[in-house]
Design an enzyme around this catalytic site. Structure first.
Site, PDB file in Angstrom:
ATOM      1  N   ASP A   1       0.810  -1.219   0.000  1.00  0.00           N
ATOM      2  CA  ASP A   1       0.000   0.000   0.000  1.00  0.00           C
ATOM      3  C   ASP A   1       0.843   1.268   0.000  1.00  0.00           C
ATOM      4  OD1 ASP A   1      -2.599  -0.999   0.027  1.00  0.00           O
ATOM      5  OD2 ASP A   1      -2.577  -1.313   2.182  1.00  0.00           O
TER       6      ASP A   1
HETATM    7  C1  BGC Z   1       0.256   1.208   6.282  1.00  0.00           C
HETATM    8  C2  BGC Z   1      -0.090  -0.025   5.491  1.00  0.00           C
HETATM    9  C3  BGC Z   1      -1.581  -0.149   5.375  1.00  0.00           C
HETATM   10  C4  BGC Z   1      -2.190   1.138   4.847  1.00  0.00           C
HETATM   11  C5  BGC Z   1      -3.688   1.008   4.884  1.00  0.00           C
HETATM   12  C6  BGC Z   1      -0.406   2.413   5.693  1.00  0.00           C
HETATM   13  O1  BGC Z   1      -0.140   3.528   6.501  1.00  0.00           O
HETATM   14  O2  BGC Z   1       1.652   1.361   6.330  1.00  0.00           O
HETATM   15  O3  BGC Z   1       0.444  -1.176   6.115  1.00  0.00           O
HETATM   16  O4  BGC Z   1      -1.905  -1.205   4.533  1.00  0.00           O
HETATM   17  O5  BGC Z   1      -1.789   2.236   5.619  1.00  0.00           O
HETATM   18  O6  BGC Z   1      -4.387   2.010   4.355  1.00  0.00           O
HETATM   19  C1  NOJ Z   2      -1.571  -3.927   5.458  1.00  0.00           C
HETATM   20  C2  NOJ Z   2      -2.770  -4.019   4.595  1.00  0.00           C
HETATM   21  O1  NOJ Z   2      -3.846  -4.514   5.323  1.00  0.00           O
HETATM   22  C3  NOJ Z   2      -2.525  -4.890   3.403  1.00  0.00           C
HETATM   23  O2  NOJ Z   2      -3.635  -4.869   2.556  1.00  0.00           O
HETATM   24  C4  NOJ Z   2      -1.282  -4.469   2.688  1.00  0.00           C
HETATM   25  O3  NOJ Z   2      -1.078  -5.340   1.618  1.00  0.00           O
HETATM   26  C5  NOJ Z   2      -0.095  -4.428   3.615  1.00  0.00           C
HETATM   27  N1  NOJ Z   2      -0.384  -3.598   4.711  1.00  0.00           N
HETATM   28  C6  NOJ Z   2       1.173  -3.931   2.931  1.00  0.00           C
HETATM   29  O4  NOJ Z   2       1.112  -2.577   2.649  1.00  0.00           O
END
Ligand code: BGC
Ligand code: NOJ
Length: 810
Positions: free
Chosen positions: A483
């Site tokens: 993400d």
């Molecule tokens: C986090 C990710 C997460 C995303 C969700 C980010 O700030 O680092 O792990 O999946 O937010 O929107």
């Molecule tokens: C947490 C999110 O829930 C997941 O969808 C994502 O793939 C990982 N973070 C990596 O960014």
């Protein structure tokens, strides 16, 4: 250092020191009514949706941490204490918290009085039951008072934390007998209320928070409890709570139990009222009746236990390694149920108001859950697919209450559609139920737009080929699985979210090698499904695209020693030896390896060696290396994290299994196991003081080698780590894989394992699969017999119901 121990026979983690390095929590409920509960009884409850139907209030990031919960206070001659140590923090003579499968038992004792609370949500019940047992272990008679406590949330957890100019005027309660009813907003648009009862006459109650605590006191010194005297306050606005007071006397050796019920009721519009402004309490009283004796409570607790016996009996291993067995047989499966229920919505790191059910997340959760209750997986798949768009694109999440997709945490993640393929095929392989593919499923929940689920898979597949970049590789969109790799975002405004701010799209050359690997793997999966359905032409079309993608990866995605991660907006390489930072990433290497791209040419082997050399560390495999040490506007959120944390070179436990599986693809069982062991909670338990979060479940992230405190974990419970590790260990290392018409046996283990046994229930039959490894191999089934008959290959066709013995030699 440890703060407790595993009690495998009871499937419990037993915490013996309440001062864990972080609150160690558990979840109650798997259907509609849910609670989070910490080892000191902190936490909250909600109905279906932690944002829209929050029943009790919880303040995240409070001081001290984890204040607020389902508390009991005891006042014996002025000594005030709580069985869970908090909130009073009066030193206890003994303390124990047992977190089990959807229940928690907290027991404390002080001066010869023992108080134990069993918390659980009975099956098919919209309520949490608390069985409080008090024992006089002294040799004299004891008189004391017990106070219960919960604080109501004004339903919408977001508004509850913001809109005080309104909130302080809306609160309403009713008290009748030993039941406190919370009915804020019931008069207007709500048809639901909550209640908190006890099955005994009470000496008094409070429903106004400030009266209970005293305006200047905290949770640790409620005025009512300290004074031993209730004022029987009735809340009008401000902050409604519920507290019962019991006056008790116990003879030496005597014990008494009380049942508290914290419940939720929805009434039909025409049955909302008993009389003007007096709520219809009938449904609440019916539930209270169901649990008004200890026997009834114990019966329903036993039902819950039997339910878990059944859930956990589908796949069990006997490996001779107790750590492995407890993860596979108990805790990893339990966590998979929890991630299935909550996706990424409510934990002690997810506030329940930020995120709901993730499209990508919930599909992935299914691969670790589907064997437990295939019918619920089926429903989930339809719910998820119903939020998809006609062109295959997806909302990134939907709200559990409405089941409608929304853009609140972004949109346009180009990996999202492909996850629907693996979610669906995992379900069919487990259940054999191809009929799900015929199910009419709408787009964006719009009635009249229904197309078969199979069509949804087709548009998922096509979404990738309709979004290819200059190298014929998938365009990344807002991001892929990561993400935070935001290649089209270019944010220089701290007031906007990386996840939701408008992206540049025109002219973007940002391509993802992670999606490329994923497309090859799940594109083949899709093609195989087509073949099973007799759709030969569609299968051929898909395979043609898959092989084009494979070629594109080999031609444009290989950096010499490993797979590139991506191309950025301008077409520059990411995850290349040419880069100064972020030379190598885990995701593309994991996915291209799992897809076997360039396997024969040695690319997979090389890539896995590079991961081992550059990304592996004492506590697990980091996401990228070298970590980013400055902000790269062209990469986005990933470079916003300090080195070693989260997506910037943290050990993302979610993607370690991709490498484990990548290693098994080439038969390297020793390495796969080594990676598995490193991040397995049963193993990290030994250094709990460093690891910090619960030793019985996976955390999303362990701080990586570049971090200030490598080995310290965060974001426990709600993470794709649960499903992926379960998938890797059960299907690729232990190697028992469900397939469309049977089970595939293909273990990949360390050479020094002598063997193990898996008991697998599959479509009505029970298979005892005994693997032996007389020659110290890592993989390759040499011989397989089914009920004494030699079979060719390693595929066990579905057998009639009953017991079957499978002997396997590597
Ligand atoms: C986090 C990710 C997460 C995303 C969700 C980010 O700030 O680092 O792990 O999946 O937010 O929107
Ligand atoms: C947490 C999110 O829930 C997941 O969808 C994502 O793939 C990982 N973070 C990596 O960014």
């Amino acid at each position: 250092m440890q703060y407790g121990y595993f009690d495998d026979a009871n499937r419990e983690y037993v915490i013996t020191n309440p001062q864990t390095p972080w609150p160690w929590i558990n979840y109650l409920g798997t259907e509609d009514f849910f609670s989070l509960i910490s080892n000191t009884a902190g936490g909250y409850s909600f109905y279906k949706d932690a944002k829209f139907r929050r029943i009790t209030r919880y303040r995240y990031n409070n001081v001290p941490m984890d204040s607020g919960g389902k508390y009991f206070y005891i006042n014996e001659d002025g000594t005030v204490w709580s069985p869970g140590w908090k909130p009073c923090k009066t030193p206890l003579d003994s303390y124990e918290c047992r977190h089990g499968m959807n229940y928690t038992k907290i027991k404390g004792s002080k001066n010869g009085l023992e108080a134990e609370v069993l918390y659980f949500v009975p099956l098919k019940t919209k309520a949490e039951v608390q069985l409080l047992t008090l024992r006089n272990t002294s040799s004299t008679v004891k008189t004391f008072k017990v106070f219960s406590f919960v604080e109501w949330c004004l339903w919408n957890a977001a508004a509850d934390m913001e809109n005080f100019q309104r909130n302080f005027s809306t609160g309403e309660v009713e008290v009748q007998g030993s039941v406190v009813y919370h009915k804020t907003e019931y008069k207007e648009r709500r048809d639901h209320y909550a209640y908190y009862s006890v099955n005994a006459p009470i000496a008094g109650f409070e429903t106004d928070r400030e009266t209970f605590f005293g305006l200047y006191n905290g949770f640790d010194e409620p005025q009512t409890v300290l004074e031993g005297q209730t004022r029987n306050s009735v809340a009008h606005g401000w902050s409604p709570v519920a507290s019962h007071c019991l006056e008790l006397e116990l003879q030496a050796g005597e014990s008494k139990s009380f049942v508290f019920v914290l419940g939720y009721v929805e009434n039909p519009q025409d049955q909302k009222w008993e009389s003007k402004n007096i709520i219809n309490k009938k449904p609440a009283l019916e539930v209270i009746d169901k649990f008004d004796t200890i026997e009834k409570v114990i019966d329903s607790f036993n039902e819950l236990k039997a339910y878990w016996d059944k859930l956990l009996s589908v796949y069990t291993v006997d490996s001779g390694n107790e750590k492995l067995d407890r993860m596979v047989n108990i805790w990893n499966q339990y966590q998979c149920m929890i991630t299935f229920c909550f996706s990424r919505s409510a934990s002690f790191f997810e506030s329940g108001i930020g995120r709901g059910m993730g499209f990508r997340d919930s599909n992935q959760d299914l691969i670790g859950f589907v064997h437990q209750i295939p019918e619920r997986a089926r429903e989930r798949i339809i719910d998820i697919a119903s939020t998809q768009f006609q062109d295959g694109g997806c909302y990134h999440q939907y709200q559990p209450l409405t089941k409608k997709g929304n853009n609140e945490i972004g949109q346009g993640f180009n990996d999202d559609p492909l996850w629907l393929i693996i979610g669906t095929t995992s379900y069919i392989k487990e259940s054999g139920d191809f009929s799900i593919l015929e199910e009419p499923v709408p787009f964006d929940n719009e009635p009249g737009t229904e197309k078969s689920l199979f069509h949804h898979l087709t548009v998922s597949f096509d979404h990738v080929i309709h979004h290819l970049g200059p190298h014929g590789l998938p365009l990344i969109g807002r991001a892929d699985w990561n993400d935070c790799l935001n290649l089209n975002c270019f944010s220089n405004d701290p007031n906007e979210s990386f996840q939701t701010t408008e992206n540049k799209t025109a002219g973007s050359k940002a391509e993802s090698l992670m999606i490329a690997g994923q497309f090859v793997l799940y594109g083949r999966e899709y093609a195989e499904l087509c073949l099973r359905l007799g759709k030969k032409e569609e299968a051929e079309r898909a395979l043609k695209e898959v092989s084009k993608m494979t070629e594109a990866v080999i031609k444009h995605g290989w950096d010499g020693e490993w797979f590139l991660r991506a191309y950025d907006f301008d077409g520059n390489k990411i995850g290349s030896n040419e880069n100064e930072e972020g030379k190598i990433f885990i995701e593309s290497n994991g996915w291209c390896a799992m897809a076997g791209i360039g396997l024969e040419a040695g690319m997979v082997g090389k890539a896995m060696d590079a991961v081992n050399e550059k990304l592996d560390s004492e506590h697990g495999i980091v996401l990228n290396n070298p970590a980013f040490t400055k902000y790269y506007i062209e990469y986005g959120e990933i470079s916003s994290y300090p080195p070693g944390y989260k997506e910037n070179a943290g050990i993302f436990c979610h993607n370690n299994p991709w490498i484990m599986i990548g290693e098994t693809i080439q038969g390297r069982g020793d390495r796969a196991w080594e990676y598995y062991r490193k991040i397995s909670p049963a193993y990290t338990e030994a250094h709990s003081e460093l690891h910090k979060v619960e030793p019985y479940v996976y955390a999303q992230m362990i701080a990586g080698k570049d971090a200030f405190r490598p080995g310290e974990a965060k974001n426990s419970w709600l993470t794709g780590t649960a499903a992926w590790n379960y998938y890797a260990i059960t299907q690729y290392i232990l190697g028992i894989k469900p397939d469309y018409d049977g089970l595939i046996v293909n273990p990949c283990i360390p050479a020094d394992w002598k063997g193990f046994t898996v008991n697998r229930k599959f479509r009505g039959a029970n298979y005892e699969i005994r693997i032996s490894n007389p020659d110290g191999r890592m993989s390759g089934v040499r011989k397989l017999t089914l009920d004494g008959i030699l079979l060719e290959g390693n595929h066990i066709p579905c057998q009639p119901n009953g017991d079957h013995l499978v002997l396997v030699e590597l």
